[in-house]
Every structure is written in C-alpha cells, then in structure tokens.
Design a protein around this motif. Sequence first.
Motif, PDB file in Angstrom:
ATOM      1  N   LEU A  49      38.454  45.935  31.697  1.00 31.56           N
ATOM      2  CA  LEU A  49      39.769  45.302  31.758  1.00 31.56           C
ATOM      3  C   LEU A  49      40.119  44.883  33.190  1.00 31.56           C
ATOM      4  N   LEU A  50      39.881  45.764  34.151  1.00 30.59           N
ATOM      5  CA  LEU A  50      40.160  45.430  35.555  1.00 30.59           C
ATOM      6  C   LEU A  50      39.311  44.245  36.009  1.00 30.59           C
ATOM      7  N   THR A  51      38.084  44.159  35.502  1.00 30.68           N
ATOM      8  CA  THR A  51      37.216  43.021  35.817  1.00 30.68           C
ATOM      9  C   THR A  51      37.799  41.743  35.228  1.00 30.68           C
ATOM     10  N   GLU A  52      38.201  41.795  33.945  1.00 28.89           N
ATOM     11  CA  GLU A  52      38.802  40.624  33.282  1.00 28.89           C
ATOM     12  C   GLU A  52      40.068  40.158  33.996  1.00 28.89           C
ATOM     13  N   LEU A  53      40.842  41.112  34.514  1.00 27.81           N
ATOM     14  CA  LEU A  53      42.088  40.778  35.215  1.00 27.81           C
ATOM     15  C   LEU A  53      41.838  40.262  36.633  1.00 27.81           C
ATOM     16  N   GLY A  54      40.587  40.350  37.094  1.00 29.11           N
ATOM     17  CA  GLY A  54      40.255  39.898  38.445  1.00 29.11           C
ATOM     18  C   GLY A  54      40.662  40.876  39.526  1.00 29.11           C
ATOM     19  N   GLU A  55      40.943  42.135  39.142  1.00 25.80           N
ATOM     20  CA  GLU A  55      41.369  43.135  40.123  1.00 25.80           C
ATOM     21  C   GLU A  55      40.183  43.851  40.765  1.00 25.80           C
ATOM     22  N   ILE A  56      39.030  43.793  40.127  1.00 25.19           N
ATOM     23  CA  ILE A  56      37.777  44.318  40.685  1.00 25.19           C
ATOM     24  C   ILE A  56      36.665  43.352  40.303  1.00 25.19           C
ATOM     25  N   ASN A  57      35.506  43.512  40.910  1.00 28.45           N
ATOM     26  CA  ASN A  57      34.335  42.710  40.556  1.00 28.45           C
ATOM     27  C   ASN A  57      33.259  43.602  39.976  1.00 28.45           C
ATOM     28  N   LYS A  58      32.593  43.101  38.936  1.00 28.96           N
ATOM     29  CA  LYS A  58      31.427  43.780  38.381  1.00 28.96           C
ATOM     30  C   LYS A  58      30.200  43.095  38.956  1.00 28.96           C
TER      31      LYS A  58
END
Length: 129
Positions: A49-58
């Motif tokens: 979810l944090l990746t989808e929101l752009g708050e972190i990178n995978k």
Amino acid sequence: MMKYSRQRESIRNFLMTRYDHPTAETVYYHIREEYPKISLGTVYRNLSLLTELGEINKISTGIGPDRFDGNTTPHYHFFCRQCGAVMDLTMDALDHINLLAAHEFEGDIEGHLAYFYGTCPSCKQQAKK
C-alpha cells in the motif's frame, strides 16, 4: 480517504531511518518489537500500500527478495552480486537518457529505471585478502 494506521505509519517511519534498503522480513522483525501481534502478511500488505501511494519505493533486485526504500526522491541504486547489498549511489541524474530514448520512439517517455551492479567496497576488500 484511507483510514489512518499506526502500524503503517510505524513501517513508513522505520524505512525513513534506514539506508540499507531492508527486506519485508527485516521490516517485520523490527515492527514486531513495537507491535508483537502484527503478522508478516500485514507488513506485506502495508508495504504494498505504501508503495502504491508513492510513500516508499519497492526495489526488485533480481537477487533475492524485494527491498524497500523510504527515500522517494529520484536516485540510483547499486546491487552487490556477491553479498546482495543494495546501496544508494551518489551521482548526477541521468535525465538526458529520457531524451535519447525518446529520439527514435513515437510514444511518450515518462522516466527511467537504472540499476548498477557489481562488487561492493566491502566484498572488493575481502577479495583482496
């Protein structure tokens, strides 16, 4: 609007303090200190979810499990083929590569991903011994 989650916020804050690009399992073991009942599945869902929101990178390295980065500003990564370390590279942006790619391409180039790989300083030093 998404419901606030202390666990998700804790995961994001943890990643903001790390520069070694931890795996989901590393995040899980750390977050369990604060939330002993949290499941690995919950950590994975929050990382996704944090990746989808752009708050972190995978970061998918192709060498072992995905890694996660709290630094979302554009930057490049180095993958060590020997120990699996993932490191930030300090270098100027290669934004001109978008223009080179667009030169013979009829679509729209919006950005690029570039990973560098080889031997990290630590493994290079070990090889000298």
